[in-house]
Scaffold this active site. Structure first.
Site, mmCIF file in Angstrom:
data_model
loop_
_atom_site.group_PDB
_atom_site.id
_atom_site.type_symbol
_atom_site.label_atom_id
_atom_site.label_comp_id
_atom_site.label_asym_id
_atom_site.label_seq_id
_atom_site.Cartn_x
_atom_site.Cartn_y
_atom_site.Cartn_z
ATOM 1 N N SER A 1 0.689 -1.229 -0.017
ATOM 2 C CA SER A 1 -0.110 -0.176 0.072
ATOM 3 C C SER A 1 0.828 1.235 0.176
ATOM 4 C CB SER A 1 -0.884 0.001 1.072
ATOM 5 O OG SER A 1 -1.861 -0.948 1.328
HETATM 6 N N1 SAH Z 1 -0.722 -4.970 4.100
HETATM 7 C C1 SAH Z 1 -0.084 -5.301 2.914
HETATM 8 C C2 SAH Z 1 -0.942 -5.020 1.784
HETATM 9 C C3 SAH Z 1 -1.211 -5.878 0.967
HETATM 10 S S1 SAH Z 1 -2.417 -5.899 -0.473
HETATM 11 C C4 SAH Z 1 1.207 -4.639 2.678
HETATM 12 O O1 SAH Z 1 1.555 -4.075 3.816
HETATM 13 O O2 SAH Z 1 1.992 -4.887 1.948
HETATM 14 C C5 SAH Z 1 -3.711 -6.908 0.180
HETATM 15 C C6 SAH Z 1 -3.456 -8.020 0.401
HETATM 16 O O3 SAH Z 1 -4.557 -8.805 1.157
HETATM 17 C C7 SAH Z 1 -2.905 -9.032 -0.602
HETATM 18 O O4 SAH Z 1 -1.475 -9.659 -0.268
HETATM 19 C C8 SAH Z 1 -3.847 -10.047 -0.864
HETATM 20 O O5 SAH Z 1 -3.442 -11.231 -1.268
HETATM 21 C C9 SAH Z 1 -4.677 -10.197 0.526
HETATM 22 N N2 SAH Z 1 -6.040 -10.809 0.713
HETATM 23 C C10 SAH Z 1 -6.868 -10.330 0.108
HETATM 24 N N3 SAH Z 1 -8.269 -11.131 0.339
HETATM 25 C C11 SAH Z 1 -7.605 -11.823 1.533
HETATM 26 C C12 SAH Z 1 -8.371 -12.599 2.373
HETATM 27 N N4 SAH Z 1 -9.541 -13.030 2.210
HETATM 28 N N5 SAH Z 1 -7.448 -13.272 3.394
HETATM 29 C C13 SAH Z 1 -6.175 -13.100 3.337
HETATM 30 N N6 SAH Z 1 -5.596 -12.135 2.489
HETATM 31 C C14 SAH Z 1 -6.269 -11.470 1.788
#
Ligand code: SAH
Length: 233
Positions: free
Chosen positions: A79
């Site tokens: 993000s």
């Molecule tokens: N917090 C992360 C942001 C990653 S983007 C960072 O600091 O980099 C969001 C993430 O959520 C992605 O990796 C995606 O695979 C995950 N995601 C989406 N749906 C999900 C779910 N139902 N359970 C767990 N992870 C999920």
């Protein structure tokens, strides 16, 4: 303990100076940024120390301290720093949580930031490959207070509930009831909610009403996140 990497390889944009510039921009946005300054010193101080370039591929490292989301593979992103800062600030504003659950580990950057602020972080990710990369980064940085799991985060992580705070870092059109079930009554949940192109960042707290207590969401502004998906990948 956040073990800091040697900055010997800190050529140009991976250096402390690049990080300092980013923090300054978060704390003092330009008019064209059109957004709230980040005011919580605790968040800014950790972000000033946390090497974001270690959470992305080497090929993108030169862009690590720009205020942008960046690809981390498998169609996911780390993000944007301003959004990470805003969500963290909102999560700890009323009280510093001891135990936090994050849904969507992704690169691990947000979890690492939380781990420097709170006692224990639990984080879950549905894509195993991303989770493995994130765990490698936690080890490299000497972070020992993050536990992680490869499961569908829509179900939360009941085993360690209740949590003082839950942060969701992918956007669903609605929030799963399981997450509220796992939140302490004094807890706070921060999550992007809505369809692509129309998402709001919401902060939920339990509010006493005449009809009883209910979780009420307060909008912290418009955001754009990858979708919250179901099942494992
Ligand atoms: N917090 C992360 C942001 C990653 S983007 C960072 O600091 O980099 C969001 C993430 O959520 C992605 O990796 C995606 O695979 C995950 N995601 C989406 N749906 C999900 C779910 N139902 N359970 C767990 N992870 C999920």
């Amino acid at each position: 303990m956040l073990r800091l990497p040697p900055e010997a390889h800190g050529l140009g944009m991976t250096s402390q100076r690049a990080r300092d510039r980013l923090i300054e921009r978060l704390a003092t946005p330009r008019p064209e940024d059109r957004r709230k300054p980040i005011t919580d010193r605790r968040v800014l101080d950790v972000m000033r120390r946390l090497p974001r370039h270690m959470f992305i591929e080497d090929a993108l490292a030169s862009r690590a301290y720009e205020d942008d989301a960046l690809p981390i593979g498998r169609a996911q992103t780390i993000s944007q720093p301003w959004v990470v800062a805003r969500m963290t600030e909102a999560l700890i504003e009323h009280a510093m949580p001891k135990k936090v659950l994050e849904i969507g580990t992704g690169s691990g950057y947000q979890a690492a930031l939380l781990a420097a602020l709170v006692g224990q972080v639990y984080t879950i990710e549905r894509i195993d490959e991303l989770l493995r990369n994130a765990r490698r980064r936690f080890r490299k940085l000497g972070i020992e207070n993050i536990r992680s799991k490869n499961v569908d985060g829509k179900l939360g992580w009941a085993e360690h509930a209740p949590y003082d705070a839950i942060m969701v870092t992918a956007a669903g059109e609605a929030l799963p009831a399981e997450l509220f079930d796992q939140l302490a009554p004094t807890g706070v949940l921060v999550a992007p909610v809505g369809k692509p192109g129309a998402q709001k960042l919401l902060r939920y707290r339990l509010i006493e009403k005449e009809s009883g207590a209910m979780w009420v969401g307060e909008s912290l502004g418009d955001v754009s996140f990858v979708p919250l998906l179901s099942g494992l990948d």
